[in-house]
Design a protein around this motif. Structure first.
Motif, mmCIF file in Angstrom:
data_model
loop_
_atom_site.group_PDB
_atom_site.id
_atom_site.type_symbol
_atom_site.label_atom_id
_atom_site.label_comp_id
_atom_site.label_asym_id
_atom_site.label_seq_id
_atom_site.Cartn_x
_atom_site.Cartn_y
_atom_site.Cartn_z
ATOM 1 N N GLN A 1 -17.193 -2.861 16.133
ATOM 2 C CA GLN A 1 -17.740 -3.477 17.331
ATOM 3 C C GLN A 1 -17.325 -2.693 18.577
ATOM 4 O O GLN A 1 -16.196 -2.225 18.677
ATOM 5 N N PHE A 2 -18.248 -2.590 19.518
ATOM 6 C CA PHE A 2 -17.965 -1.865 20.758
ATOM 7 C C PHE A 2 -17.147 -2.735 21.709
ATOM 8 O O PHE A 2 -17.359 -3.940 21.821
ATOM 9 N N ALA A 3 -16.214 -2.091 22.385
ATOM 10 C CA ALA A 3 -15.454 -2.726 23.458
ATOM 11 C C ALA A 3 -15.569 -1.844 24.696
ATOM 12 O O ALA A 3 -15.864 -0.652 24.599
ATOM 13 N N LEU A 4 -15.329 -2.442 25.856
ATOM 14 C CA LEU A 4 -15.371 -1.696 27.110
ATOM 15 C C LEU A 4 -13.964 -1.479 27.631
ATOM 16 O O LEU A 4 -13.145 -2.400 27.644
ATOM 17 N N SER B 1 -14.277 2.990 36.489
ATOM 18 C CA SER B 1 -14.782 3.705 35.326
ATOM 19 C C SER B 1 -14.865 2.748 34.139
ATOM 20 O O SER B 1 -13.944 1.967 33.890
ATOM 21 N N ILE B 2 -15.977 2.814 33.413
ATOM 22 C CA ILE B 2 -16.172 1.996 32.215
ATOM 23 C C ILE B 2 -16.380 2.928 31.033
ATOM 24 O O ILE B 2 -17.372 3.669 30.980
ATOM 25 N N GLY B 3 -15.427 2.925 30.094
ATOM 26 C CA GLY B 3 -15.524 3.746 28.902
ATOM 27 C C GLY B 3 -15.921 2.905 27.708
ATOM 28 O O GLY B 3 -15.718 1.683 27.679
ATOM 29 N N PHE B 4 -16.484 3.557 26.698
ATOM 30 C CA PHE B 4 -16.934 2.859 25.496
ATOM 31 C C PHE B 4 -15.960 3.135 24.353
ATOM 32 O O PHE B 4 -15.615 4.288 24.097
ATOM 33 N N TYR B 5 -15.535 2.071 23.681
ATOM 34 C CA TYR B 5 -14.474 2.165 22.679
ATOM 35 C C TYR B 5 -14.935 1.499 21.382
ATOM 36 O O TYR B 5 -15.447 0.374 21.394
ATOM 37 N N ARG B 6 -14.765 2.211 20.277
ATOM 38 C CA ARG B 6 -15.031 1.624 18.961
ATOM 39 C C ARG B 6 -14.158 2.315 17.929
ATOM 40 O O ARG B 6 -13.992 3.540 17.952
ATOM 41 N N THR B 7 -13.600 1.532 17.016
ATOM 42 C CA THR B 7 -12.756 2.071 15.966
ATOM 43 C C THR B 7 -13.210 1.537 14.605
ATOM 44 O O THR B 7 -14.033 0.630 14.534
ATOM 45 N N GLY B 8 -12.664 2.097 13.554
ATOM 46 C CA GLY B 8 -13.017 1.658 12.205
ATOM 47 C C GLY B 8 -13.204 2.835 11.273
ATOM 48 O O GLY B 8 -13.813 3.841 11.638
ATOM 49 N N LYS B 9 -12.694 2.697 10.074
ATOM 50 C CA LYS B 9 -12.727 3.798 9.103
ATOM 51 C C LYS B 9 -14.145 4.203 8.735
ATOM 52 O O LYS B 9 -14.432 5.382 8.523
ATOM 53 N N LYS C 1 -7.957 16.919 7.547
ATOM 54 C CA LYS C 1 -7.928 18.323 7.955
ATOM 55 C C LYS C 1 -8.512 18.549 9.346
ATOM 56 O O LYS C 1 -8.235 19.569 9.979
ATOM 57 N N MET C 2 -9.326 17.610 9.802
ATOM 58 C CA MET C 2 -9.959 17.755 11.102
ATOM 59 C C MET C 2 -9.929 16.421 11.849
ATOM 60 O O MET C 2 -9.899 15.355 11.236
ATOM 61 N N THR C 3 -9.930 16.522 13.194
ATOM 62 C CA THR C 3 -9.926 15.343 14.056
ATOM 63 C C THR C 3 -11.001 15.512 15.127
ATOM 64 O O THR C 3 -11.147 16.595 15.698
ATOM 65 N N TYR C 4 -11.745 14.445 15.384
ATOM 66 C CA TYR C 4 -12.743 14.497 16.450
ATOM 67 C C TYR C 4 -12.463 13.389 17.458
ATOM 68 O O TYR C 4 -11.779 12.407 17.172
ATOM 69 N N GLN C 5 -12.998 13.554 18.670
ATOM 70 C CA GLN C 5 -12.921 12.513 19.690
ATOM 71 C C GLN C 5 -14.157 12.592 20.566
ATOM 72 O O GLN C 5 -14.549 13.674 21.008
ATOM 73 N N ILE C 6 -14.783 11.434 20.823
ATOM 74 C CA ILE C 6 -15.974 11.337 21.661
ATOM 75 C C ILE C 6 -15.706 10.299 22.740
ATOM 76 O O ILE C 6 -15.321 9.166 22.430
ATOM 77 N N LEU D 1 -8.183 -3.017 28.479
ATOM 78 C CA LEU D 1 -8.928 -2.845 27.234
ATOM 79 C C LEU D 1 -8.558 -3.965 26.283
ATOM 80 O O LEU D 1 -7.388 -4.144 25.948
ATOM 81 N N HIS D 2 -9.557 -4.714 25.872
ATOM 82 C CA HIS D 2 -9.363 -5.742 24.855
ATOM 83 C C HIS D 2 -10.128 -5.295 23.613
ATOM 84 O O HIS D 2 -11.358 -5.321 23.581
ATOM 85 N N THR D 3 -9.406 -4.823 22.606
ATOM 86 C CA THR D 3 -10.049 -4.270 21.422
ATOM 87 C C THR D 3 -10.758 -5.355 20.619
ATOM 88 O O THR D 3 -10.413 -6.535 20.688
ATOM 89 N N LYS D 4 -11.741 -4.924 19.824
ATOM 90 C CA LYS D 4 -12.506 -5.837 18.983
ATOM 91 C C LYS D 4 -12.408 -5.386 17.533
ATOM 92 O O LYS D 4 -11.899 -4.301 17.239
ATOM 93 N N PRO D 5 -12.868 -6.210 16.579
ATOM 94 C CA PRO D 5 -12.806 -5.827 15.168
ATOM 95 C C PRO D 5 -13.520 -4.511 14.904
ATOM 96 O O PRO D 5 -14.392 -4.087 15.671
ATOM 97 N N ASP D 6 -13.161 -3.852 13.794
ATOM 98 C CA ASP D 6 -13.755 -2.567 13.432
ATOM 99 C C ASP D 6 -15.281 -2.623 13.480
ATOM 100 O O ASP D 6 -15.903 -3.578 13.002
#
Length: 296
Positions: free
Chosen positions: A121-124, A148-156, A171-176, A114-119
């Motif tokens: 942007q999608f990474a694989l 397996s290829i997963g889709f990764y994106r982060t950012g506030k 108060k709550m946490t989600y994950q997709i 996994l090579h992350t990208k700026p907030d």
């Protein structure tokens, strides 16, 4: 059909080799193995929640009933880098508590990149496996490769994928976790299976958790969680004669956490499961399951 199966296998190997070459300049030196992990399976990205499940029932008379749905991994340091992790992996899937018992174990090699990208942007996220699979119920031996290829994106300010994300009030946490995968399984042969199967699949997992009271300076930790996942597979090429075509697995559940941190989780959970998982030896059925769950 045989050419199609061989071509699919070569594509899986080539994709895994390409991911490994992308990170050859970041190899670290040190001990041969470190950072042992405990999960249910290593077929997907490690950021995806997949706790090992354990249960044991010992009646006053008759045989015991038990559930072990777990995998362990040891990181291979010379083959791991800043953006990649290589593991030696063993998985054990045994469930005597269901109508069609499951008894399957696997040994192999796992590689994740996994090579992350700026907030925003999608990474694989790439996860490749090569392993030996033993299905005791069907007395079958096989080798399998998966990619397996997963889709990764982060950012506030963005909808996150492939990682847990707390809302602003903590108060709550989600994950997709959306992903696609290709499996190639070649059977050595027995009375039931001879030949190979190519299975492309799509998977979507999601969870929503209520967090415990936050300690100042520490990240929010989950206390109660609702979770669901769905996987749909199709045997695009199958010369085994077993009739496998479309298969699915739906799992919905609730979890209560005793420990939830970035490095480990301990919980109890109840889940409803519908469908099958041929690679892991789970036959088509539906059942309600309660289990003690651990992920490290």
């Amino acid at each position: 059909m045989r050419k199609l199966i061989i071509t699919a296998a070569l594509l899986l190997v080539a994709a895994g080799s390409f991911a490994m070459r992308c990170d050859t300049d970041t190899v670290r030196r040190g001990p041969l193995f470190d950072k042992f992990q405990l999960r249910q399976s290593f077929q997907d990205a490690t950021a995806k929640e997949s706790p090992a499940q354990l249960m044991l029932t010992i009646p006053s008379s008759g045989g015991s009933s038990w559930l072990v749905d777990a995998g362990v991994a040891a990181r291979v340091v010379p083959l791991s880098g800043v953006n990649s992790v290589s593991n030696l992996v063993g998985e054990f899937h045994r469930n005597t508590l269901i109508s069609n018992p499951q008894y399957n174990w696997q040994l192999g090699f796992n590689y994740a990149y996994l090579h992350t990208k700026p907030d925003g942007q999608f990474a694989l996220s790439w996860t490749a496996n090569a392993k030996y699979v033993r299905d005791v119920i069907d007395t079958a031996h096989s080798v399998a490769t998966t990619l397996s290829i997963g889709f990764y994106r982060t950012g506030k300010d963005y909808l996150n994928f492939g990682r847990p994300r707390s809302f602003d009030n903590q108060k709550m946490t989600y994950q997709i976790d959306p992903s696609v995968q290709v499996q190639y399984q070649q059977y050595f042969g027995n009375d039931l299976h001879t030949g190979g199967i190519v299975r492309p699949l799509v998977s979507l997992a999601a969870s929503l958790a209520w967090n415990s009271a936050r300690t100042k300076g520490l990240a929010a930790s989950k206390k109660f969680e609702l979770a669901a996942s769905y996987t749909n597979r199709y045997a695009a090429a199958n010369n085994t004669g077993n009739g496998e075509r479309y298969t699915k697995l739906l799992s919905t559940g609730i979890n209560y956490y005793f420990i939830n941190s970035a490095s480990s989780t301990v919980s109890v959970g109840a889940s409803y499961n519908l469908g099958s998982d041929p690679l892991n030896g789970l036959k088509d059925q539906n059942f309600l399951q309660f289990a003690f769950q651990v992920q490290i």
